[in-house]
Design a protein around this motif. Sequence first.
Motif, PDB file in Angstrom:
ATOM      1  N   TYR A 153      20.137  22.186  77.799  1.00 54.44           N
ATOM      2  CA  TYR A 153      20.828  21.379  78.800  1.00 54.44           C
ATOM      3  C   TYR A 153      20.713  19.912  78.419  1.00 54.44           C
ATOM      4  O   TYR A 153      19.796  19.501  77.720  1.00 54.44           O
ATOM      5  CB  TYR A 153      20.251  21.618  80.203  1.00 54.44           C
ATOM      6  N   LEU A 154      21.642  19.113  78.913  1.00 46.51           N
ATOM      7  CA  LEU A 154      21.674  17.685  78.640  1.00 46.51           C
ATOM      8  C   LEU A 154      21.697  16.936  79.969  1.00 46.51           C
ATOM      9  O   LEU A 154      22.541  17.205  80.827  1.00 46.51           O
ATOM     10  CB  LEU A 154      22.914  17.309  77.818  1.00 46.51           C
ATOM     11  N   LEU A 155      20.758  16.026  80.140  1.00 44.66           N
ATOM     12  CA  LEU A 155      20.660  15.236  81.364  1.00 44.66           C
ATOM     13  C   LEU A 155      20.939  13.785  81.016  1.00 44.66           C
ATOM     14  O   LEU A 155      20.280  13.205  80.154  1.00 44.66           O
ATOM     15  CB  LEU A 155      19.255  15.367  81.989  1.00 44.66           C
ATOM     16  N   GLU A 156      21.935  13.227  81.685  1.00 45.82           N
ATOM     17  CA  GLU A 156      22.336  11.853  81.390  1.00 45.82           C
ATOM     18  C   GLU A 156      22.252  11.016  82.669  1.00 45.82           C
ATOM     19  O   GLU A 156      22.754  11.414  83.726  1.00 45.82           O
ATOM     20  CB  GLU A 156      23.765  11.822  80.853  1.00 45.82           C
ATOM     21  N   ARG A 157      21.587   9.894  82.564  1.00 46.51           N
ATOM     22  CA  ARG A 157      21.457   9.004  83.715  1.00 46.51           C
ATOM     23  C   ARG A 157      21.760   7.574  83.282  1.00 46.51           C
ATOM     24  O   ARG A 157      21.553   7.201  82.127  1.00 46.51           O
ATOM     25  CB  ARG A 157      20.039   9.064  84.292  1.00 46.51           C
ATOM     26  N   ARG A 196      22.347   3.988  79.196  1.00 40.88           N
ATOM     27  CA  ARG A 196      22.219   5.393  79.563  1.00 40.88           C
ATOM     28  C   ARG A 196      20.904   5.988  79.044  1.00 40.88           C
ATOM     29  O   ARG A 196      20.416   5.626  77.983  1.00 40.88           O
ATOM     30  CB  ARG A 196      23.387   6.192  79.000  1.00 40.88           C
ATOM     31  N   HIS A 197      20.344   6.901  79.827  1.00 39.61           N
ATOM     32  CA  HIS A 197      19.157   7.659  79.439  1.00 39.61           C
ATOM     33  C   HIS A 197      19.586   9.109  79.286  1.00 39.61           C
ATOM     34  O   HIS A 197      20.089   9.713  80.227  1.00 39.61           O
ATOM     35  CB  HIS A 197      18.057   7.541  80.504  1.00 39.61           C
ATOM     36  N   ILE A 198      19.411   9.630  78.116  1.00 41.62           N
ATOM     37  CA  ILE A 198      19.824  11.001  77.847  1.00 41.62           C
ATOM     38  C   ILE A 198      18.580  11.834  77.525  1.00 41.62           C
ATOM     39  O   ILE A 198      17.740  11.437  76.717  1.00 41.62           O
ATOM     40  CB  ILE A 198      20.814  11.069  76.667  1.00 41.62           C
ATOM     41  N   ARG A 199      18.487  12.970  78.189  1.00 43.16           N
ATOM     42  CA  ARG A 199      17.344  13.881  77.956  1.00 43.16           C
ATOM     43  C   ARG A 199      17.890  15.252  77.582  1.00 43.16           C
ATOM     44  O   ARG A 199      18.746  15.794  78.283  1.00 43.16           O
ATOM     45  CB  ARG A 199      16.480  13.973  79.211  1.00 43.16           C
ATOM     46  N   TYR A 213      16.063  25.564  78.593  1.00 43.81           N
ATOM     47  CA  TYR A 213      15.635  26.462  79.653  1.00 43.81           C
ATOM     48  C   TYR A 213      14.763  27.567  79.041  1.00 43.81           C
ATOM     49  O   TYR A 213      15.107  28.130  78.004  1.00 43.81           O
ATOM     50  CB  TYR A 213      16.849  27.095  80.340  1.00 43.81           C
TER      51      TYR A 213
END
Length: 204
Positions: free
Chosen positions: A6-10, A17-20, A24
């Motif tokens: 999964y990719l989490l972008e804030r 931007r902060h991408i994590r 899973y």
Amino acid sequence: MPTGWYLLERAPGGKGRHIRLGLYCSVACLVRAGEMLEAGAAEHAARMDLPTEEDRRRERARVVDIAQTLLSGGLTIRQAAESLNVETFTLKAWLKEAGIQISPAAAAPVTACSSGSSGSPGGVGSGERHPVSVLNELTQQGRIEAVTWTVESAGPSHAPTFTATAATRLLATNTPVRGQGSGASKAAARAAAAAALLAHLDAG
């Protein structure tokens, strides 16, 4: 994105931007990963001839068993730890985990005591001296013959077990007496054998 990832972008506060990136993983996946780590550790230990986790568990159980013998033979917890080449607080923790109570006498600090302080042959009723030292004193006092020792070893090279036998004769009654003990080192085995021998002398 690959399956399971999964990719989490804030973008907090309008800044960059902060991408994590994450993966899973189910409980079964975590269990398999743990098993793989254990297998890898065991393979590395075998390759390097290092003790495995099972070896360490057996060694701890052996140390606890020997410590019980030493404590019942009159040693303090500090003396038992020194004989077994283990830190005192570590030995206390292992005994506690095994559900073994440490008597106040065993937990007390070492103090000087004179020979013949009790009705036993060696005067070891206070239980505050190293058993090998007590045997040496009994020999010097002419109560027992000089103690003869035999020490044998068994087990793997990285975790050997030593078994010592102490033999003497009580001169007052010309009675042969023997004591045997085991330990993770020669010193620990001799201490356990000496404690067993003193127990026989006290019983007699």
